[in-house]
Design an enzyme around this catalytic site. Structure first.
Site: not given
Ligand code: BV8
Ligand code: ZN
Length: 249
Positions: A103-104, A121, A196, A238
Site C-alpha cells: 500500500q506504500n 496505491h 492497520s 518489522a
Molecule cells: C475507493 C496513497 C471507490 C496516497 C492511500 C469500505 C468500507 C469503508 C470505507 C471504504 C470502503 N471502500 C472504500 C472506502 C473508502 C476508502 C477507505 O477505505 N476509507 C477508510 C479510511 C475507511 N477507500 C478508498 O477511498 C479507496 N478508493 O474506494 O474508490 C471507487 C471505486 C470505483 C470507482 C471510483 C471510486 C482508495 C484508498 C486508497 C487511498 N490512498 N495511499 C498517499 O499515500 O498519500 S491509503 C494510505 O492509507 C496508505 O496507502 C495505506 O493504505 C493507508 C494507511 O494504512 P497503513 O499503511 O496500514 O498505515 P497506518 O498508519 O494506518 O498503520 C500503520 C500500522 O503499522 C499500524 O497498525 C501500526 O501498529 C503498524 N506499525 C507501526 N510501526 C511499525 C508497525 N508495524 C511494524 N513495524 C513497525 N515499526
C-alpha cells in the site's frame, strides 16, 4: 514475541510454495517515514492526511497538496530501506514463488531488492498530468522543505501535474488490484507487515487468502482486525521481527 510463534511462522515459510508479502506504512516506519497514524509534523500537523490525499484537496489547494507530496518524496529519497525491507527481500528470494503487494507509495521495497512489487496505491515517483494523464518528469533530490509548492504545468496540455498516487475516493489501478487478488487467492501463505488494515479495498487482500484456506502471518506491534484471521501473530516491529524470522527459517 514467543519463540514458539517464531518457530511456527518459520515452518510455514519453509513449507510454502507460493507466498504473498502484503505491507503497509509500518514497514517503512523504522526507515524514518512516518505512518499515516503517526501525527504529521510541522505544516502538515493541521491537516488530516486522509483529507489531504483526496482529489478535492488538490482541486481546492493544488500547491498545498503538491507541496506535501514533494516533501514526502524528498523525505523518502533521504532514507534507506531498513532490516525489515531487506529480510522480506530475502524471503522473496528463497521462496519458489513470491510477490510483494504494498500500500506504500515509497520505493523502499525496490531499493531493498524486491522484484516488481505491486503498488496498490501508486507511487511518489510516477507523477502524471491531472488532465491528459501523460507521465511527467520532475527534478529529483530536492530537500524536504515544508510549504506550498505550485505543481508544474503539463508539457503537453498545460494542466497541473499531480502525484501518481491513488487518492481516497479514487479507484485502484485495475491490473494491480486484480493481480494482487489473484496472488492472494492462490498462495499458500500471506505475510502481512505493518498495516492497520482499515483502508479498502486493499485490506481485503489478507482476507482473500484466509477465505481460500491459505495461512496468514501478521507482523505488527499493535493488534489489528487481521488478528482474527492470522494463523500466527508476531507482535513486534518489522526491523526486529523479520530478520529473526529469516534466521529461524
Ligand atoms: C475507493 C496513497 C471507490 C496516497 C492511500 C469500505 C468500507 C469503508 C470505507 C471504504 C470502503 N471502500 C472504500 C472506502 C473508502 C476508502 C477507505 O477505505 N476509507 C477508510 C479510511 C475507511 N477507500 C478508498 O477511498 C479507496 N478508493 O474506494 O474508490 C471507487 C471505486 C470505483 C470507482 C471510483 C471510486 C482508495 C484508498 C486508497 C487511498 N490512498 N495511499 C498517499 O499515500 O498519500 S491509503 C494510505 O492509507 C496508505 O496507502 C495505506 O493504505 C493507508 C494507511 O494504512 P497503513 O499503511 O496500514 O498505515 P497506518 O498508519 O494506518 O498503520 C500503520 C500500522 O503499522 C499500524 O497498525 C501500526 O501498529 C503498524 N506499525 C507501526 N510501526 C511499525 C508497525 N508495524 C511494524 N513495524 C513497525 N515499526
Ligand atoms: Zn496534460
Amino acid at each position: 514475541m514467543r519463540d514458539t510463534d517464531l518457530r511456527e511462522a518459520a515452518d510455514l515459510i519453509d513449507r510454502a510454495g507460493r507466498i504473498v508479502i502484503f505491507t503497509g506504512a509500518g514497514v517503512s516506519a523504522e526507515s524514518g517515514i512516518p505512518t499515516f497514524r503517526d501525527a504529521p509534523s510541522g505544516l502538515w500537523e493541521q491537516f488530516d492526511p486522509r483529507r489531504l490525499a483526496t482529489p478535492e484537496a488538490f482541486g481546492d489547494d493544488p500547491a498545498l497538496v503538491w507541496g506535501w507530496y514533494e516533501w514526502r518524496r524528498a523525505a523518502v529519497q533521504q532514507v534507506e530501506p531498513n532490516p525489515g525491507h531487506r529480510a522480506l527481500a530475502a524471503i522473496e528470494q528463497r521462496a519458489p514463488e513470491c510477490v510483494v503487494v504494498t500500500q506504500n507509495v515509497d520505493d523502499l521495497h525496490e531499493r531493498a531488492g524486491s522484484k516488481e512489487p505491486i503498488h496498490l496505491h501508486g507511487s511518489l515517483f510516477a507523477p502524471r498530468c491531472s488532465a491528459c494523464g501523460r507521465p511527467a518528469t520532475v527534478a529529483n533530490g530536492a530537500p524536504a522543505v515544508e510549504g506550498r509548492v505550485p505543481p508544474p504545468p503539463c508539457d503537453h496540455c498545460g494542466a497541473p501535474i499531480r502525484p501518481g498516487v491513488v487518492w481516497f475516493g479514487e479507484a485502484l489501478p485495475v491490473d494491480a488490484f486484480e493481480a494482487a487478488v489473484a496472488a492472494a487467492a492462490n498462495c499458500d501463505l500471506l505475510i502481512t507487515v505493518g498495516t492497520s488494515a482499515v483502508v479498502f479495498p486493499a485490506a481485503e487482500i489478507p482476507q482473500v487468502t484466509a477465505r481460500m484456506g491459505g495461512a496468514v502471518i501478521q507482523v505488527n506491534p499493535e493488534p489489528t482486525p487481521l488478528d482474527a484471521v492470522a494463523r500466527v501473530n508476531l507482535h513486534g516491529t518489522a526491523a526486529e521481527v523479520l530478520p529473526a524470522l529469516v534466521e529461524a527459517v
